[in-house]
Design a protein around this motif. Structure first.
Motif, PDB file in Angstrom:
ATOM      1  N   GLU A  77      -2.438   5.538   3.333  1.00  0.00           N
ATOM      2  CA  GLU A  77      -3.379   6.165   2.406  1.00  0.00           C
ATOM      3  C   GLU A  77      -4.612   5.293   2.183  1.00  0.00           C
ATOM      4  OE1 GLU A  77      -3.144   9.147   1.299  1.00  0.00           O
ATOM      5  OE2 GLU A  77      -1.020   9.637   1.162  1.00  0.00           O
ATOM      6  N   GLU A  78      -5.713   5.959   1.924  1.00  0.00           N
ATOM      7  CA  GLU A  78      -6.902   5.272   1.420  1.00  0.00           C
ATOM      8  C   GLU A  78      -6.588   4.842  -0.014  1.00  0.00           C
ATOM      9  OE1 GLU A  78      -9.741   4.527   3.060  1.00  0.00           O
ATOM     10  OE2 GLU A  78      -8.787   5.337   4.858  1.00  0.00           O
ATOM     11  N   PRO A  79      -7.274   3.839  -0.543  1.00  0.00           N
ATOM     12  CA  PRO A  79      -7.003   3.408  -1.925  1.00  0.00           C
ATOM     13  C   PRO A  79      -7.083   4.566  -2.917  1.00  0.00           C
ATOM     14  CG  PRO A  79      -8.449   1.844  -0.839  1.00  0.00           C
ATOM     15  CD  PRO A  79      -8.302   3.016   0.101  1.00  0.00           C
ATOM     16  N   GLN A 125       0.842  -1.196   0.000  1.00  0.00           N
ATOM     17  CA  GLN A 125       0.000   0.000   0.000  1.00  0.00           C
ATOM     18  C   GLN A 125       0.877   1.246   0.000  1.00  0.00           C
ATOM     19  OE1 GLN A 125      -3.221   0.141   2.900  1.00  0.00           O
ATOM     20  NE2 GLN A 125      -3.001  -2.061   3.209  1.00  0.00           N
ATOM     21  N   GLU A 149      -5.417   7.224  -3.146  1.00  0.00           N
ATOM     22  CA  GLU A 149      -5.197   8.566  -2.583  1.00  0.00           C
ATOM     23  C   GLU A 149      -3.698   8.845  -2.464  1.00  0.00           C
ATOM     24  OE1 GLU A 149      -7.305  11.033  -1.608  1.00  0.00           O
ATOM     25  OE2 GLU A 149      -9.033   9.890  -2.310  1.00  0.00           O
TER      26      GLU A 149
END
Length: 160
Positions: free
Chosen positions: A143-145, A126, A147
Motif C-alpha cells: 500500500e501507499e502510505p 507497512q 491507503e
C-alpha cells in the motif's frame, strides 16, 4: 531493498499465542511446501486494521482457502499477547493465524518496515499482502502510505 515477486521469503521467527503461552513459529516451517496468504498491518487494534483489514480476511477466509490457500496469516510489529487478544476479539480463531513480529525482524528483512515514530508507534511494518508458495513470493501488494486498497482480502482473492 524490498522483496520482489520470485524471491524467497527470508528466515525469521514469529510468535503466536497458544493456551500454554507464546510459541515460536519459524518462517521456514510456515511457508515450506504450502501456499500462504500473508498480510501485514501497522498495528493491532488500530482503526483501519480493526475495522477493515483483519475483518476482511476473517470474512473471506473460506473463499480464500477454497482457491487453494493452506493458511491465512496476519502479522504486525506487536507482541504475541496483543496479537492473540486482537485475533480473539475479531473472531479470527480458526480462520486467520495471528503471528507477532515483535521486534520487526520479518518486515525489516523484507524491506517493508516504516517509521511511525511521529505517531508514537515506533518502527512498524507497512500495510501489505503477499501470496507465498513454497517459500517464494508469487504476489506482492504494498500500500501507499495511509491507503487501504491493494492489501485487502478482496484484492488478494481476485489474484488467486
Amino acid at each position: 531493498m524490498t522483496i520482489a515477486v520470485g524471491e524467497r521469503v527470508p528466515e525469521a521467527s514469529f510468535m503466536t499465542m497458544t493456551s500454554e503461552g507464546p510459541k515460536p513459529v519459524a518462517s521456514g516451517d510456515l511457508f515450506a511446501g504450502r501456499k500462504v496468504a500473508l498480510f501485514s498491518v501497522p498495528g493491532a487494534f488500530t482503526p483501519t486494521c480493526s475495522a477493515k483489514h483483519l475483518p476482511g480476511y476473517v470474512d473471506k477466509a473460506d473463499e480464500i482457502r477454497a482457491r487453494g490457500v493452506d493458511e491465512i496469516v496476519c502479522t504486525a510489529v506487536n507482541d504475541a499477547f496483543v496479537m492473540g487478544a486482537w485475533g480473539a476479539s475479531a473472531g479470527a480463531d480458526g480462520k486467520v493465524s495471528m503471528l507477532a513480529d515483535g521486534n520487526g525482524d520479518f518486515v525489516r528483512a523484507l524491506g517493508l518496515e516504516m517509521d511511525a515514530r511521529g505517531a508514537g508507534m515506533g518502527v512498524r511494518g507497512q500495510r501489505f499482502s503477499m501470496l507465498v508458495e513454497d517459500g517464494v513470493v508469487t504476489r506482492l501488494n504494498v500500500e501507499e502510505p495511509r491507503e487501504y486498497k491493494v492489501s485487502s482480502a478482496e484484492h488478494l482473492l481476485g489474484q488467486l
